[in-house]
Design a protein around this motif. Sequence first.
Motif, PDB file in Angstrom:
ATOM      1  N   LYS A  90      -4.989   1.964   5.764  1.00  0.00           N
ATOM      2  CA  LYS A  90      -5.305   2.683   4.526  1.00  0.00           C
ATOM      3  C   LYS A  90      -6.237   1.865   3.646  1.00  0.00           C
ATOM      4  O   LYS A  90      -7.204   2.394   3.077  1.00  0.00           O
ATOM      5  CB  LYS A  90      -4.015   3.013   3.775  1.00  0.00           C
ATOM      6  CG  LYS A  90      -4.232   3.848   2.522  1.00  0.00           C
ATOM      7  CD  LYS A  90      -2.901   4.231   1.879  1.00  0.00           C
ATOM      8  CE  LYS A  90      -3.129   5.112   0.649  1.00  0.00           C
ATOM      9  NZ  LYS A  90      -1.833   5.518   0.036  1.00  0.00           N
ATOM     10  N   ARG A 128      -9.841   1.872   5.051  1.00  0.00           N
ATOM     11  CA  ARG A 128     -10.559   3.139   4.862  1.00  0.00           C
ATOM     12  C   ARG A 128     -11.072   3.286   3.435  1.00  0.00           C
ATOM     13  O   ARG A 128     -12.212   3.695   3.214  1.00  0.00           O
ATOM     14  CB  ARG A 128      -9.654   4.315   5.233  1.00  0.00           C
ATOM     15  CG  ARG A 128      -9.320   4.371   6.713  1.00  0.00           C
ATOM     16  CD  ARG A 128      -8.951   5.760   7.145  1.00  0.00           C
ATOM     17  NE  ARG A 128      -8.571   5.799   8.558  1.00  0.00           N
ATOM     18  CZ  ARG A 128      -8.630   6.873   9.315  1.00  0.00           C
ATOM     19  NH1 ARG A 128      -9.079   8.010   8.807  1.00  0.00           N
ATOM     20  NH2 ARG A 128      -8.263   6.844  10.576  1.00  0.00           N
ATOM     21  N   TRP A 129     -10.219   2.954   2.456  1.00  0.00           N
ATOM     22  CA  TRP A 129     -10.653   3.068   1.068  1.00  0.00           C
ATOM     23  C   TRP A 129     -11.647   1.973   0.699  1.00  0.00           C
ATOM     24  O   TRP A 129     -12.530   2.181  -0.149  1.00  0.00           O
ATOM     25  CB  TRP A 129      -9.447   3.046   0.133  1.00  0.00           C
ATOM     26  CG  TRP A 129      -8.743   4.367   0.098  1.00  0.00           C
ATOM     27  CD1 TRP A 129      -7.513   4.660   0.595  1.00  0.00           C
ATOM     28  CD2 TRP A 129      -9.254   5.592  -0.441  1.00  0.00           C
ATOM     29  NE1 TRP A 129      -7.210   5.988   0.412  1.00  0.00           N
ATOM     30  CE2 TRP A 129      -8.265   6.593  -0.244  1.00  0.00           C
ATOM     31  CE3 TRP A 129     -10.437   5.951  -1.075  1.00  0.00           C
ATOM     32  CZ2 TRP A 129      -8.426   7.911  -0.639  1.00  0.00           C
ATOM     33  CZ3 TRP A 129     -10.611   7.275  -1.484  1.00  0.00           C
ATOM     34  CH2 TRP A 129      -9.619   8.233  -1.269  1.00  0.00           C
ATOM     35  N   VAL A 172     -14.948   3.307   1.594  1.00  0.00           N
ATOM     36  CA  VAL A 172     -15.407   4.290   0.604  1.00  0.00           C
ATOM     37  C   VAL A 172     -15.995   3.583  -0.615  1.00  0.00           C
ATOM     38  O   VAL A 172     -17.076   3.942  -1.101  1.00  0.00           O
ATOM     39  CB  VAL A 172     -14.240   5.210   0.178  1.00  0.00           C
ATOM     40  CG1 VAL A 172     -14.643   6.066  -1.018  1.00  0.00           C
ATOM     41  CG2 VAL A 172     -13.819   6.103   1.337  1.00  0.00           C
ATOM     42  N   VAL A 197     -14.210   9.812   2.621  1.00  0.00           N
ATOM     43  CA  VAL A 197     -13.159  10.171   1.665  1.00  0.00           C
ATOM     44  C   VAL A 197     -12.159  11.122   2.313  1.00  0.00           C
ATOM     45  O   VAL A 197     -10.926  10.964   2.159  1.00  0.00           O
ATOM     46  CB  VAL A 197     -13.745  10.806   0.392  1.00  0.00           C
ATOM     47  CG1 VAL A 197     -12.649  11.402  -0.482  1.00  0.00           C
ATOM     48  CG2 VAL A 197     -14.536   9.772  -0.410  1.00  0.00           C
ATOM     49  N   ALA A 203     -10.011   9.110   4.639  1.00  0.00           N
ATOM     50  CA  ALA A 203      -9.091   8.209   3.933  1.00  0.00           C
ATOM     51  C   ALA A 203      -7.912   8.975   3.352  1.00  0.00           C
ATOM     52  O   ALA A 203      -6.786   8.469   3.301  1.00  0.00           O
ATOM     53  CB  ALA A 203      -9.848   7.463   2.833  1.00  0.00           C
TER      54      ALA A 203
END
Length: 315
Positions: free
Chosen positions: A161, A164-165, A168, A308, A311
Amino acid sequence: MKTHIAILVHKLCYIEICTSGFGDAGFASPALLSHILLRFYTIPVLTMAVMSTDTTQSIRRPFTVRSFILLILIGVAVGVFSGLFGVGGGTVMVPGLMLYGLSQREASATSLAAMPLASLGGVVSYALDGHVNWIMGALIVIGTVCGSLIGSQLLQKLSEKFLRWAFVVFLVVIIVQQFLTVPTRVSHVNFSVLSAVGMIALGLVSGMLSALLGVGGGAILVPGMSALFGASDLVSRGTSLLAMMPGAVSATISNMKARLVDVKAAGLIGVLAMLITPAGAALASYFTPQVNVWVFNVFLALVFVKSVMSALKVK
């Protein structure tokens, strides 16, 4: 043993480059350039070939017709964007490899493994046109190698997690940075102790992001070299591709030991991208600097939306 041989051979290539003679502006003479380009065609290919034979350290995924076509499309797209924008293509590869079936962590590691080959065709194309500053590239390489080793260790410890962010956030920073940068075709790179330290620091940041997010770091290096050191848009792109290669190899060796790399996917994407990248480099020379920025931002915006959405699916 094979991975140790690979990194040794690759380091020898860069030692030879850094100890060769350059002009005051950091550009090689035609004779020296042809000698260096020969090394750039052979050494990274041999390095990745040695690494690819070590299948005990690779992710094993069955090839289907769908996955094979997807990897081909990724390789072609990476080649175009790598040559056009001077990036390693991670912004294309990471989402594409996740669609292929890899996790964010595996996609980041596999993307990084494909970058030495993916960058190779662009380095040659830009260098032949005189758009690679080898001294600046060598200084940034020092930082990228150190940064990539740090990042590859962190990659094994951070959550899916978070990664992934982080990807972004990285995209947002780059899009904003592109709007604030005024591109130019005139290159004025001056070397001093302060600028040399700054180039190494820029490489350090780029190397860490490369290993963590699976991007080549070009999205940091290209605007960084232009804004901080006075490089033109084309010199920034060519030098960026040069600087990515050793750091990517160093981090990939660490990632392979952790069994995070799909070697077959990385090899296929890398070879295809290497063949296509010169076409992207030709487009970069054809477009005006401002058009290059606009096209790059449109591309980043599309990747941002997709990232996004991905995520948000991770709990």
